[in-house]
Design a protein around this motif. Structure first.
Motif, short mmCIF file in Angstrom:
data_model
loop_
_atom_site.label_atom_id
_atom_site.label_comp_id
_atom_site.label_asym_id
_atom_site.label_seq_id
_atom_site.Cartn_x
_atom_site.Cartn_y
_atom_site.Cartn_z
N ALA A 28 7.67 8.16 2.72
CA ALA A 28 6.71 7.36 3.57
C ALA A 28 6.54 8.03 4.74
O ALA A 28 5.55 8.08 5.44
CB ALA A 28 7.02 6.04 3.49
N GLY A 128 9.86 -1.64 -2.76
CA GLY A 128 9.58 -0.29 -2.45
C GLY A 128 8.93 -0.45 -0.93
O GLY A 128 8.40 0.77 -0.45
N SER A 151 2.99 0.12 0.98
CA SER A 151 3.63 -0.08 -0.18
C SER A 151 3.30 1.27 -1.01
O SER A 151 2.39 1.91 -0.83
CB SER A 151 2.90 -1.09 -0.83
OG SER A 151 1.80 -1.11 -0.90
N PRO A 152 4.16 1.56 -2.13
CA PRO A 152 4.15 2.72 -2.93
C PRO A 152 2.55 2.39 -3.84
O PRO A 152 2.23 1.25 -4.10
CB PRO A 152 5.07 2.67 -3.95
CG PRO A 152 6.33 1.69 -3.18
CD PRO A 152 5.44 0.86 -2.68
N SER A 153 1.86 3.74 -4.05
CA SER A 153 0.54 3.73 -4.67
C SER A 153 0.58 4.77 -5.49
O SER A 153 -0.09 5.83 -4.88
CB SER A 153 -0.40 3.50 -3.82
OG SER A 153 -1.85 3.34 -4.47
N ASN A 155 1.47 8.11 -6.57
CA ASN A 155 2.31 9.44 -5.93
C ASN A 155 1.97 9.23 -4.41
O ASN A 155 2.68 10.29 -3.57
CB ASN A 155 1.88 10.54 -6.43
CG ASN A 155 2.11 10.81 -7.89
OD1 ASN A 155 3.26 10.16 -8.60
ND2 ASN A 155 1.42 11.32 -8.66
N TRP A 157 0.91 6.49 -0.84
CA TRP A 157 1.11 5.36 -0.19
C TRP A 157 -0.14 4.56 0.35
O TRP A 157 -0.82 5.35 0.74
CB TRP A 157 2.41 5.58 1.05
CG TRP A 157 3.55 6.07 0.65
CD1 TRP A 157 3.86 7.22 0.41
CD2 TRP A 157 4.65 5.19 0.36
NE1 TRP A 157 5.18 7.47 0.05
CE2 TRP A 157 5.75 6.36 -0.14
CE3 TRP A 157 5.23 3.87 0.50
CZ2 TRP A 157 6.86 5.84 -0.55
CZ3 TRP A 157 6.34 3.51 0.14
CH2 TRP A 157 7.31 4.32 -0.31
#
Length: 207
Positions: A28, A128, A151-153, A155, A157
């Motif tokens: 990130a 995450g 937040s992860p999305s 591959n 963010w």
């Protein structure tokens, strides 16, 4: 002796590997740094009198795909979000998105930005989600702190909140949005945002 020499070599390699892992940037952080560098390049390349709209459009093209505006709007509207109709939610999201675009771009184009410093991730939740701190270095002024919650999305963010000088944007707007909805309903808030965005658009075009 050969055994001790082999063990020393083994532990030296382990220490080097651990050291490298310890200082490896969080994904990130790398993502925010890459995006910030692109924004800074646009500002340095395009910023000049009369070119504000072009700068804003280029910055937005770079950063917009990485913001989760639906989630941001839901967080800002708070308890009233679930009771809003799908059409109202869509309208709220569009108007809030437009407002944030003007606010974000104007904050950058109104100042001479020298650098954007990205700091290591400071908080990571079990789901995450992380917070990445940045400092926008402005000529002749104190640095502007812009901290991103992501937040992860897939591959990549998605940004779902931004803290300006430690104050959450969605929390700040939630207070005023709740007051507006209490007085005029959800449609009243939509109209308020629409009117505000129209004013900002006139100011941006100089009309």
């Amino acid at each position: 002796m050969m055994l001790f020499a082999a063990l020393r070599k083994y532990f030296a390699v382990c220490m080097l590997l651990c050291s490298s892992l310890a200082f490896a940037a969080h994904p990130a952080e790398t993502f925010v740094e890459s995006t910030s560098n692109d924004v800074l390049a646009i500002l340095k390349r395009e910023s000049r009198a009369g070119n504000e709209k072009a700068v804003r459009d280029q910055i937005m093209a770079r950063v917009l795909p990485h913001f989760d505006f639906t989630r941001m709007t839901g967080l800002a509207v708070g308890k009233h979000w679930r009771s809003a109709s799908p059409q109202q939610q869509q309208a709220l999201t569009q108007e809030f998105k437009t407002l944030l675009i003007y606010s974000y771009a104007n904050a950058l184009t109104a100042n001479k930005v020298d650098a954007i410093n990205v700091k290591p991730v400071t908080a990571a939740g079990d789901n995450g989600e992380v917070t990445v701190l940045t400092e926008v270095m402005v000529s002749g002024k104190k640095p502007i702190t812009l901290d991103y919650r992501l937040s992860p999305s897939g591959n990549s963010w998605k940004v779902f909140d931004v803290m300006v000088a430690g104050a959450s944007i969605v929390t700040t707007y939630r207070n005023s949005f709740n007051q507006s909805i209490a007085q005029h309903g959800v449609d009243g808030l939509i109209k308020q945002l629409t009117d505000r965005n129209q004013q900002l658009a006139k100011g941006a075009t100089g009309s």
